[in-house]
Scaffold this motif. Structure first.
Motif, PDB file in Angstrom:
ATOM      1  N   ARG A   1       0.826  -1.208   0.000  1.00 38.84           N
ATOM      2  CA  ARG A   1       0.000   0.000   0.000  1.00 38.84           C
ATOM      3  C   ARG A   1       0.853   1.249   0.000  1.00 38.84           C
ATOM      4  NH1 ARG A   1      -1.716   0.553   5.225  1.00 38.84           N
ATOM      5  NH2 ARG A   1      -0.316   2.354   5.408  1.00 38.84           N
ATOM      6  N   ARG A   2       1.892   1.258   0.801  1.00 35.02           N
ATOM      7  CA  ARG A   2       2.749   2.450   0.859  1.00 35.02           C
ATOM      8  C   ARG A   2       3.465   2.668  -0.468  1.00 35.02           C
ATOM      9  NH1 ARG A   2       5.725   3.442   6.675  1.00 35.02           N
ATOM     10  NH2 ARG A   2       4.013   2.887   8.074  1.00 35.02           N
ATOM     11  N   ARG A   3       3.938   1.594  -1.071  1.00 38.39           N
ATOM     12  CA  ARG A   3       4.657   1.755  -2.332  1.00 38.39           C
ATOM     13  C   ARG A   3       3.726   2.185  -3.451  1.00 38.39           C
ATOM     14  NH1 ARG A   3       9.447  -2.877  -2.440  1.00 38.39           N
ATOM     15  NH2 ARG A   3      11.082  -1.407  -1.794  1.00 38.39           N
ATOM     16  N   SER A   4       2.552   1.616  -3.520  1.00 39.73           N
ATOM     17  CA  SER A   4       1.632   1.945  -4.613  1.00 39.73           C
ATOM     18  C   SER A   4       1.093   3.362  -4.483  1.00 39.73           C
ATOM     19  CB  SER A   4       0.473   0.947  -4.646  1.00 39.73           C
ATOM     20  OG  SER A   4      -0.289   1.023  -3.450  1.00 39.73           O
ATOM     21  N   SER A   5       0.925   3.844  -3.229  1.00 42.56           N
ATOM     22  CA  SER A   5       0.400   5.190  -3.025  1.00 42.56           C
ATOM     23  C   SER A   5       1.489   6.253  -3.107  1.00 42.56           C
ATOM     24  CB  SER A   5      -0.288   5.288  -1.656  1.00 42.56           C
ATOM     25  OG  SER A   5       0.665   5.147  -0.609  1.00 42.56           O
ATOM     26  N   GLY A   6       2.753   5.827  -2.978  1.00 39.25           N
ATOM     27  CA  GLY A   6       3.848   6.784  -2.961  1.00 39.25           C
ATOM     28  C   GLY A   6       4.035   7.470  -1.617  1.00 39.25           C
ATOM     29  N   GLN A   7       3.155   7.174  -0.655  1.00 40.41           N
ATOM     30  CA  GLN A   7       3.266   7.747   0.684  1.00 40.41           C
ATOM     31  C   GLN A   7       4.054   6.758   1.557  1.00 40.41           C
ATOM     32  OE1 GLN A   7      -0.786   8.520   1.868  1.00 40.41           O
ATOM     33  NE2 GLN A   7      -0.989  10.272   0.503  1.00 40.41           N
ATOM     34  N   LEU A   8       5.368   6.863   1.483  1.00 45.40           N
ATOM     35  CA  LEU A   8       6.231   5.877   2.125  1.00 45.40           C
ATOM     36  C   LEU A   8       6.261   6.026   3.635  1.00 45.40           C
ATOM     37  CD1 LEU A   8       9.244   5.922  -0.384  1.00 45.40           C
ATOM     38  CD2 LEU A   8       7.156   4.527  -0.437  1.00 45.40           C
ATOM     39  N   GLY A   9       6.052   7.232   4.131  1.00 42.85           N
ATOM     40  CA  GLY A   9       6.111   7.480   5.564  1.00 42.85           C
ATOM     41  C   GLY A   9       7.513   7.888   5.991  1.00 42.85           C
ATOM     42  N   ASP A  10       7.599   8.563   7.155  1.00 36.17           N
ATOM     43  CA  ASP A  10       8.900   9.005   7.650  1.00 36.17           C
ATOM     44  C   ASP A  10       9.367   8.164   8.828  1.00 36.17           C
ATOM     45  OD1 ASP A  10       7.070   9.809   9.509  1.00 36.17           O
ATOM     46  OD2 ASP A  10       7.631  11.932   9.500  1.00 36.17           O
ATOM     47  N   ASP A  11       8.767   6.992   9.003  1.00 35.64           N
ATOM     48  CA  ASP A  11       9.193   6.079  10.061  1.00 35.64           C
ATOM     49  C   ASP A  11      10.285   5.162   9.515  1.00 35.64           C
ATOM     50  OD1 ASP A  11       7.746   4.434   8.371  1.00 35.64           O
ATOM     51  OD2 ASP A  11       6.040   4.256   9.721  1.00 35.64           O
ATOM     52  N   MET A  12      10.625   4.140  10.284  1.00 36.38           N
ATOM     53  CA  MET A  12      11.707   3.256   9.877  1.00 36.38           C
ATOM     54  C   MET A  12      11.341   2.445   8.637  1.00 36.38           C
ATOM     55  SD  MET A  12      13.799   0.643  12.268  1.00 36.38           S
ATOM     56  CE  MET A  12      14.949  -0.538  11.557  1.00 36.38           C
ATOM     57  N   LEU A  13      10.090   1.979   8.556  1.00 37.84           N
ATOM     58  CA  LEU A  13       9.657   1.271   7.355  1.00 37.84           C
ATOM     59  C   LEU A  13       9.745   2.190   6.150  1.00 37.84           C
ATOM     60  CD1 LEU A  13       8.377  -0.995   5.721  1.00 37.84           C
ATOM     61  CD2 LEU A  13       6.129  -0.279   6.590  1.00 37.84           C
ATOM     62  N   GLY A  14       9.333   3.434   6.308  1.00 35.89           N
ATOM     63  CA  GLY A  14       9.398   4.383   5.198  1.00 35.89           C
ATOM     64  C   GLY A  14      10.815   4.598   4.700  1.00 35.89           C
ATOM     65  N   GLN A  15      11.769   4.629   5.627  1.00 34.71           N
ATOM     66  CA  GLN A  15      13.160   4.793   5.210  1.00 34.71           C
ATOM     67  C   GLN A  15      13.680   3.562   4.482  1.00 34.71           C
ATOM     68  OE1 GLN A  15      15.898   6.500   7.991  1.00 34.71           O
ATOM     69  NE2 GLN A  15      14.337   7.728   8.997  1.00 34.71           N
ATOM     70  N   MET A  16      13.203   2.368   4.893  1.00 36.80           N
ATOM     71  CA  MET A  16      13.616   1.158   4.184  1.00 36.80           C
ATOM     72  C   MET A  16      13.014   1.091   2.785  1.00 36.80           C
ATOM     73  SD  MET A  16      13.606  -1.819   7.093  1.00 36.80           S
ATOM     74  CE  MET A  16      14.388  -2.997   5.967  1.00 36.80           C
ATOM     75  N   LEU A  17      11.872   1.751   2.578  1.00 36.89           N
ATOM     76  CA  LEU A  17      11.237   1.747   1.261  1.00 36.89           C
ATOM     77  C   LEU A  17      11.904   2.722   0.296  1.00 36.89           C
ATOM     78  CD1 LEU A  17       7.488   1.560   2.360  1.00 36.89           C
ATOM     79  CD2 LEU A  17       8.839  -0.253   1.303  1.00 36.89           C
ATOM     80  N   GLN A  18      12.726   3.608   0.822  1.00 39.86           N
ATOM     81  CA  GLN A  18      13.454   4.545  -0.032  1.00 39.86           C
ATOM     82  C   GLN A  18      14.761   3.907  -0.504  1.00 39.86           C
ATOM     83  OE1 GLN A  18      14.041   8.155   2.187  1.00 39.86           O
ATOM     84  NE2 GLN A  18      11.882   8.292   2.780  1.00 39.86           N
ATOM     85  N   PRO A  19      15.190   4.215  -1.715  1.00 39.02           N
ATOM     86  CA  PRO A  19      16.469   3.664  -2.191  1.00 39.02           C
ATOM     87  C   PRO A  19      17.631   4.242  -1.406  1.00 39.02           C
ATOM     88  CG  PRO A  19      15.592   5.265  -3.747  1.00 39.02           C
ATOM     89  CD  PRO A  19      14.525   5.042  -2.726  1.00 39.02           C
ATOM     90  N   SER A  20      18.628   3.415  -1.165  1.00 37.58           N
ATOM     91  CA  SER A  20      19.825   3.873  -0.463  1.00 37.58           C
ATOM     92  C   SER A  20      20.995   3.899  -1.441  1.00 37.58           C
ATOM     93  CB  SER A  20      20.147   2.934   0.712  1.00 37.58           C
ATOM     94  OG  SER A  20      20.625   1.691   0.237  1.00 37.58           O
ATOM     95  N   PRO A  21      21.979   4.767  -1.175  1.00 35.24           N
ATOM     96  CA  PRO A  21      23.144   4.841  -2.075  1.00 35.24           C
ATOM     97  C   PRO A  21      23.902   3.514  -2.147  1.00 35.24           C
ATOM     98  CG  PRO A  21      23.064   6.750  -0.626  1.00 35.24           C
ATOM     99  CD  PRO A  21      22.038   5.782  -0.120  1.00 35.24           C
TER     100      PRO A  21
END
Length: 371
Positions: A110-130
């Protein structure tokens, strides 16, 4: 892991403080209560909320059951079964692991499809890392259950020892209570600056962790042949490291068996030297959640000492049993909380407060700060 770094924890100090204040407000007063279940539930709420924010209520029951499954698996048994044998405890743990993953999967999608990843720890894991790029769904689902349980599993054991020391050392508890007066009336307004100002409280937490490290035995594997004192260790050998005995080494700690939080406030104190304090491990395999654990334990200690004076039930026997399976813990610990400043602050009698647990929001010493 980005979400567990000290900077990330500092940014969410208010959320952690709010959970600690709620726990203090809900503690039943003037009656003997078993501490570890209360602490574990409170720290589970704080830890799961830290990882998942608004999705925490959905995942909290699954995290709790997964913790219980891990605890069952760690209980001593007369038989030592090979890892390939599907014992009832292992099957139970597997079922809870699958249940947690099945509950987490739709949240990730749901978070990925909506683009609302969140600013919690799960949200940070859903963002690409260098370093790793974009993590796959399976990588996230494989990683998060263990991390989620770890946010409250070991801290709960540590909190039992900390609260017991508040009962044993009322002068130290009073000093923590006085220091906690700097905390804002609204716990959610607590910042990392407030947390950093709790220097004695942090020293007390570290001193308890030194004397009673929850992870009292660490397992490491030698990557190369090395010499340790008079012993030669071959590459690939398993090495057991015991923080409990290392923390009581008089060569590194003066009066090692004495509870003295002040040692952590001395600029020349040895506990701060690398490799001396092992409660969170050390080196590349050190605990990534150390900053989160210290924030949780420090704020919990400050809020409890600010509100209450703790005491053990009277009697010749301790109100707990020490266990070492899975971690060093005060199983069965019972304590009584008396509102600080009350005329009956010194423990006397065994009268019970009618009605048991207060309602959420409560009428305890912290209630006014939560309204």
């Amino acid at each position: 892991m980005r979400g567990l770094r000290a900077q990330a924890v500092a940014a969410r100090t208010g959320e952690i403080a709010l959970g600690a204040a709620r726990f203090a407000d809900q503690w039943p007063t003037d009656e003997d209560v078993e501490v570890l279940p209360l602490v574990r539930n409170a720290l589970a709420e704080i830890g799961v909320h830290y990882v998942y924010s608004e999705d925490a209520p959905t995942l909290l029951p699954f995290a709790t059951r997964l913790f219980l499954a891990r605890e069952v698996l760690e209980r001593p048994s007369r038989w030592v079964w090979p890892r390939r044998i599907p014992t009832p405890a292992r099957r139970f743990r597997t079922r809870q692991q699958v249940a947690f993953t099945n509950a987490l999967r739709p949240i990730v999608r749901r978070r990925r499809s909506s683009g609302q990843l969140g600013d919690d720890m799960l949200g940070q894991m859903l963002q690409p890392s260098p370093r790793y790029g974009l993590l796959t769904e399976e990588a996230i689902l494989d990683t998060l259950p263990g991390i989620t349980v770890a946010t409250f599993e070991t801290p709960s054991r540590a909190a039992g020892w900390i609260l017991l020391h508040l009962a044993w050392y009322p002068q130290a508890a009073g000093r923590v209570a006085a220091e906690a007066d700097v905390l804002p009336a609204d716990p959610a307004a607590t910042t990392s600056t407030h947390l950093d100002s709790l220097r004695y409280t942090q020293a007390l937490v570290r001193e308890v962790l030194r004397l009673h490290p929850p992870s009292w035995l660490l397992v490491r594997r030698a990557t190369r042949q090395t010499q340790l004192a008079d012993y030669s260790i071959d590459a690939g050998s398993t090495v057991l490291v015991c923080p409990y005995t290392a923390h009581r080494d008089a060569r590194e700690h003066s009066e090692p068996d004495r509870f003295r939080p002040e040692r952590w406030l001395d600029d020349s104190g040895s506990p701060t030297k690398p490799g001396v304090f092992l409660s969170f491990g050390t080196g590349p395999h050190g605990c990534e959640g150390a900053a989160l654990a210290m924030a949780m334990l420090t704020l919990l200690t400050a809020q409890i000492a600010r509100c209450y004076q703790l005491s053990e039930p009277p009697g010749p026997q301790p109100s707990y049993q020490v266990t070492t399976f899975g971690g060093l813990a005060t199983v069965g610990l019972r304590l009584r909380a008396t509102p600080r400043g009350s005329d009956s602050a010194a423990f006397s009698g065994r009268s019970r407060r009618p009605g048991g647990w207060p309602r959420r929001g409560g009428t305890g010493p912290a209630a006014a700060r939560l309204r």
